[in-house]
Design a protein around this motif. Structure first.
Motif: not given
Length: 141
Positions: A15-16, A45, A48-50, A67, A69, A71
């Motif tokens: 996440h980082t 971000r 973190e947001k992927s 990465r 993207l 749901d």
């Protein structure tokens, strides 16, 4: 030579990532020019947001990434698959994509797509992707 260069390679979900190493990946790929400085906050971000962010680390240095993207339920798009040029042609990009596919399938995601850059068709077809017929990618301008 190939195995020696890959000794210690680890692909894992994170996440980082170190911001300087992350920006270096994009610049090395030619996606961002040297004079194009992205804020550290923006770069933090992205992983973190992927939905899923896979880093390829060699002796703790970020040398590749990809990465997804999604749901994390039905659909996913793989994007930003990149490996530093010094480590290309060693199979790392394939390992990253395969790792992301496995992680998505563990979560029962049943539709995985991507948009490849020109010249990447054979790379993605070797990983099981096929060109979608009768569909046109769009981008909001």
């Amino acid at each position: 030579m190939r195995t020696e260069k890959l000794k210690g390679l680890e692909i894992k979900l994170v996440h980082t990532v170190p911001v300087e190493e992350f920006q270096a990946l994009y610049q090395d790929a030619g996606w961002w020019q040297d004079e194009y400085k992205i804020s550290d906050a923006f770069l933090r971000r992205i992983p973190e947001k992927s939905a899923l962010f896979a880093g390829a680390f060699l002796k703790k240095k970020l040398i590749g990434m990809g990465r997804a993207l999604s749901d994390l339920c039905s659909d996913a798009y793989i994007q930003d698959v990149v490996v530093l040029s010094d480590y290309q042609k060693l199979g790392i990009g394939s390992m990253i994509v395969t790792f992301l596919i496995q992680e998505l399938k563990k979560r029962e995601v049943d539709w995985i797509g991507l948009i490849g850059e020109p010249g990447t068709r054979a790379f993605y077809e070797n990983l099981g992707f096929r060109q979608m017929r009768d569909y046109i990618p769009f981008k909001l301008e």
